[in-house]
Design an enzyme around this catalytic site. Structure first.
Site, short mmCIF file in Angstrom:
data_model
loop_
_atom_site.label_atom_id
_atom_site.label_comp_id
_atom_site.label_asym_id
_atom_site.label_seq_id
_atom_site.Cartn_x
_atom_site.Cartn_y
_atom_site.Cartn_z
N GLY B 313 35.56 48.96 41.86
CA GLY B 313 35.69 47.56 40.93
C GLY B 313 37.24 47.22 41.06
O GLY B 313 38.15 47.70 41.75
N ASP B 314 37.43 46.20 40.14
CA ASP B 314 38.98 45.84 40.15
C ASP B 314 39.71 45.47 41.60
O ASP B 314 39.41 44.54 42.21
CB ASP B 314 39.78 46.37 39.11
N ASN B 315 40.51 46.36 41.60
CA ASN B 315 41.17 46.05 43.05
C ASN B 315 40.73 46.93 43.97
O ASN B 315 41.49 47.26 45.07
CB ASN B 315 42.81 46.55 42.66
#
Lengths: 718, 718
Positions: B313-315
């Site tokens: 997730g995120d980056n």
């Protein structure tokens, strides 16, 4: 004879003289007609009434037709789709067709005139790839690509008139001969049509009105192998096609039509298809021929001292009354079937005739007139829905069809129609020739424009379809509303701009259809013309999927005007914060119960805070308005016909046009009532459109309010 | 420590030692982690547990970032659509964006890198037509066409990491510094990322597992002028874009990307868009860079004797675990959030790692853990839905996140999770490494194939959307079903054909989306490959608008296989006689109540008598089957997740695959129960997927039936 006699046509039949006279008296009828399966005998013809006689031009003369089978009417048909499972494929191209209706045309070389198409790629196969077995009626492919689908587009002769075929099969007429339709474009048939009419007129001196049923080419009606309807298009040019027509077209237009120009993927260019240039050219070509040839027959009729009336249906293709050539035919009258307000206006608005006549329901047939049933129920419903439209644009005459002897057994019905005919004459006297008050000028915009006035979203005449009722309701609502309705095509806007007096443009229908517009909306000229006009103060009302085609980040090309667009999945990543409906608004001020958007459209969302959401449910917008410069856009997801939706539409149009203050002129607050005012004469009518007593506030032309109560169905003339 | 310790990760926090030890004991946890907003103090780090430490690569180092603002991450954004009302138009291109998140990139010449597009025509304007006012952030057009809409595609620097921005705004962190994301593709940042990790590892000797959160590029998350989410795409490459990347791409691929290749009409190539060649090339370009650079960090981590774990997730952009380069990174583990069965499989099926870990719900945050609420409700639901999938493909570890101190106040919850962790370890011991019995091999066919395994119809991770739940339900059903699931792209079929062992191909989604396929279906190679395969005995199951694109007389290009098509209005003239549902059928044998097709598709009709209509209502088909050679097609109009629909899907797949006789192996007749068998060990489990007692007939691998009763949620191991 009573004073109020006239404007009513009665069907009659042999041996029914006394009763006919009695009903003539009761209904004030001044014309008598024959119907399918009935004839008027001499005694009837001598009554004090105009005599209409049904006349068929291009069928019912089998002695002639059998001698000229090469002049049979033709069609271009598409076979089923056939899956190749190897490189060889045998196509039984007649499979699915009714072989008593059509036979292949082998007179003209299939390699010249037919097409075999790979429907997986759209490519036309070289003729070297296929052969026709004319004994077994097969097309044999030799270099098929496995698991592609193939179709054959082939010419046939139509050897049975579709209307007679329908009646024959439905009524089980056994070995009664099949009437063979012949094509008046061909030399013997063309001559026969005029010669026969000339002699027929001599032989029918009692006929006052020749009721042409109709002219040359039937709307497309094809049956399947089980002798059931396979394809029906009331607007279809399927039966106008012939090798002769193709050759003449090429000579005139300088390019040859392909079979696919007619077959059109098997859609056969129904009115729902955005028409191609070739198809529009072809229609024009046919219309000019039909008008010229029909004029010959009308001229002969006139020369014999009789009137020419046209039935709007059956063999009507090419005569379109709103088309550019109808005037040239010189018809005296048009008669058509009235199913409600829109179908009434379809007839009553017809230009260039001396009079119009509507055939009302119920038809005097055993499906309604049977013991235990009350035919008045259908009659009241038919009359109430049509009457609204009569108040706007009256027919000149009304009439009925079928077996009078059957209706005669229902005295209550006979009495009810006596009331109807009387009411009709009163309306006519008050309304005819007077311009009713119209609060708005409304233009319905689609690919067909004026040509198909009051005929949008129709497949077979006035039949209900799940896919159409949510849009056809708009026409029905407009047919009796106090607005001036016109029909505009995209081409009209491109060539002439938007007429200066239009207040509201409506675009109604599913994406990709002629009624919404499909690829027409890719034309910047069209889009900018409407944007500019709305921006300057115009009103655009979209219903369903208006201006829809996916292009450059939008589905509705006028999303900026409407303030809404449809989620196709591509903008799910874009947050949508606007989903609160306004608790009150001019458009929804009369809405008491839940809205009914019919089939509705789904996944509509508001683009910005500027969009006035008027109904939001199930995570989607169904009703919204949006400012655009000095103008406004309004979106409705669907609008089946009802009194409630008629009111909603009226309010939406007044709001879009920024004419809210004028809404309460010649108006009733009770939505079951309507007002029709005729400023020239100072008369007006408050009408109860329901079969219940209604109480309402009535607003006159200055907006002055008074309270009135109306009896069921009442018209209060002032 | 109890015997059954292990495989569980616990969040902890400073000053919570005693309680942490108590819960570790109860849950058998063997790892401790920090969370957003919590830190582990030294005492905790000395416990007998692996220590996970969250690590941010490309943000959280503002001292560095501020010195290298030319190495900020970049994005390509599209302005709002701007209507020209004269030939001059001023575009406030930042309007609608959050100016604390993005600033225009004027370092690189806008005339070289930006695009101004006429969205009415799609044309790109010559740069001579526009100027940028870099003081006021405006684009000035001089030769606009009135009533055309224009957009500006412009490069920005992203000056605030989106995850920190979200947390900052949501939690009102006031003047806490905004973390600036830097781009490791650029020289200083690339070096900084490795140098800093090297020193950080030295400074964190107690860390056993570096929990990368994540690497370099955040999924696309853009805020609006009100600091609210404007655009979110969990799969989006929006934050990977930069001038540097564009230049390197051109050098490598030999062609330059246009801004529009990224901006894509403002859709930004969401996963719902059928990807273009340029976008696929760009993704590959980014993925290779990310894999190479991430490998450097993983290698450094390993050299320091620690494990590298990646948060899914995120980056995470460019690290796609099912992509071709993930293996090269050399990750030890992946951890992700589990919302149900499909999101569990998304993690547990990840190849090329030593272990996977799922973070279960509820997250220990006050939105669930507040007085009066029972967090067990969400926990039971989450566990039951995920457990089905665990039985097919187990995670190696489970864990939780948030504030342990909060959860600790709910002893019933603590006890329930103790049960869950115990049950998880039992499942793991029985299941890990054993191939479960699969009655069918199922391939989900879409534009993304393996790359987006278990990730179809997702926008933001696991969020509900009206437009997706009726399709995502298929994945959820499959995640715990006794079938072998793979993901296939159209390109896979084109290049490698259909894998020999596939029994059923599923195509699921709305027309025009990557999940249905859109224009891919115009490729005869694709269409014929599937037709041939089904004809030879394969099974094609279409849900929603499978194979849909309007072409050559069909909307569903595999209508011949499915036996149904969608009415677009063009075939209303064609009579449709087939609307009687079969009263009994293999597929519907377990259906007791009304079907639930979710949003459903509308206007679907059967093409011929061969189509077995299984559900017909509201004038349309929602469920049908159709023979095709030796194979079968099955159509379902939508399939939200439920136990009933899981059963319906299973029956549909067995029927389509002609394997009806095998359906009752390792089977329960009660649809709230499922059987998972592991033939290698002879073990099997009868599972009650509901929180109620269930009684069922159980069929073993030979189809032998016995009656069993299961307690709520029970797993009966044999």
């Amino acid at each position: 004879m009573s004073k109020a006699r006239g404007r009513v046509t009665l069907p009659s039949q042999s041996g029914f003289l006394t009763e006919t006279k009695e009903i003539m008296e009761k209904w004030g009828a001044d014309a008598l007609r024959d119907s399918d399966g009935t004839k008027l005998d001499q005694e009837l013809k001598e009554l004090d009434a105009k005599i209409y006689t049904t006349y068929f031009v291009a069928r019912g003369h089998n002695d002639f037709a059998r001698e000229h089978m090469d002049e049979c009417q033709q069609m271009l048909l598409m076979s089923k789709r056939n899956l190749a499972t190897s490189t060889e494929l045998t196509i039984d191209f007649l499979d699915g067709y009714f072989r008593e209706q059509v036979v292949p045309d082998y007179r003209h070389d299939p390699h010249t005139w037919w097409e075999v198409i790979d429907r997986t790629t759209g490519e036309v196969l070289p003729v070297s790839c296929w052969q026709v077995d004319t004994q077994k009626h097969l097309v044999l492919l030799e270099q098929a690509i496995p698991f592609h689908e193939y179709t054959v587009s082939f010419f046939v002769y139509a050897i049975w008139d579709p209307t007679q075929m329908y009646n024959h099969i439905t009524n089980d007429w056994g070995d009664k001969p099949h009437e063979i339709p012949f094509d008046v474009r061909l030399p013997h048939s063309g001559r026969f049509a005029t010669d026969y009419l000339t002699s027929w007129l001599k032989e029918n001196p009692d006929t006052d009105v020749v009721r042409f049923t109709t002219f040359f080419y039937h709307f497309t009606l094809v049956f399947n192998e089980e002798a059931r309807e396979k394809f029906v298009d009331w607007f279809g040019y399927g039966a106008t096609v012939s090798i002769q027509a193709f050759e003449e077209f090429e000579a005139e237009y300088g390019y040859a039509l392909r079979p696919e120009d007619i077959v059109d993927n098997g859609y056969y260019n129904t009115a729902f298809r955005v028409p191609t240039k070739a198809y529009l050219d072809y229609m024009d070509f046919i219309q000019r021929f039909v008008a010229k040839k029909a004029k010959e027959l009308v001229d002969i009729t006139h020369a014999a001292g009789k009137e020419a009336m046209m039935f709007l249906g059956d063999n009507w293709i090419g005569t379109e009354p709103y088309g550019p050539y109808f005037r040239e035919i010189g018809m005296d009258a048009v008669v058509g079937s009235v199913g409600g307000g829109a179908t009434l206006r379809l007839i009553s608005d017809i230009p260039h005739v001396k009079y119009t006549e509507g055939r009302f329901l119920p038809y005097f047939f055993p499906d309604t007139f049977y013991e235990g049933n009350d035919p008045c129920v259908e009659a009241v419903e038919n009359w109430l829905s049509a009457r609204r439209a009569l108040m706007r644009s009256p027919l000149d005459r009304i009439g009925y069809g079928g077996y009078l002897s059957l209706a005669y057994q229902f005295p209550k019905f006979i009495d009810y129609i006596a009331q109807v005919t009387e009411e009709f004459r009163t309306i006519y006297d008050n309304v005819k020739g007077k311009r009713p008050y119209c609060g708005l000028k409304v233009a319905v915009l689609n690919a067909w424009g004026r040509l198909r006035s009051w005929q949008t979203h129709m497949v077979a005449h006035a039949l209900w379809y799940k896919q159409t009722y949510s849009y056809f309701g708009v026409l029905e609502a407009l047919s009796g509303a106090a607005v001036d309705v016109s029909f505009l095509s995209f081409q009209d806007i491109r060539t002439g701009g938007i007429p200066a007096d239009v207040d509201v443009i409506l675009n109604v229908g599913d994406a990709g259809t002629a009624f919404s517009g499909g690829e027409e909306w890719l034309d910047p000229k069209l889009v900018t013309a409407i944007r500019q006009w709305v921006y300057g103060g115009g009103a655009f009302l979209g219903i369903g999927e208006p201006s829809a085609i996916h292009h450059q980040g939008r589905f509705f090309q006028l999303a900026d005007v409407l303030g809404v667009d449809k989620e196709l999945g591509y903008t799910l990543s874009t947050d949508k914060y606007f989903h609160t409906a306004l608790s009150s608004h001019f458009i929804t001020a009369d809405a008491k119960d839940a809205f009914c958007f019919g089939e509705s459209q789904h996944n509509i969302y508001a683009l910005s805070r500027q969009t006035e959401i008027l109904e939001y449910s199930d995570n989607e917008v169904h009703l919204a308005a949006h400012p655009y410069g000095k103008g406004r856009g309004v979106y409705i997801s669907g609008l089946p016909y009802s009194h409630e939706n008629t009111r909603l539409l009226m309010r939406a149009m007044y709001y879009a046009a920024h004419k809210e203050e004028a809404f309460r002129r010649w108006h009733t607050d009770n939505l079951f009532c309507e007002v029709h005012a005729y400023p020239e004469t100072g008369k007006y009518a408050i009408v109860n459109n329901s079969n219940d007593t209604q109480s309402t506030v009535f607003y006159d032309g200055n907006g002055e309010a008074t309270q009135v109560t109306l009896k069921p169905c009442q018209i209060l003339w002032k």
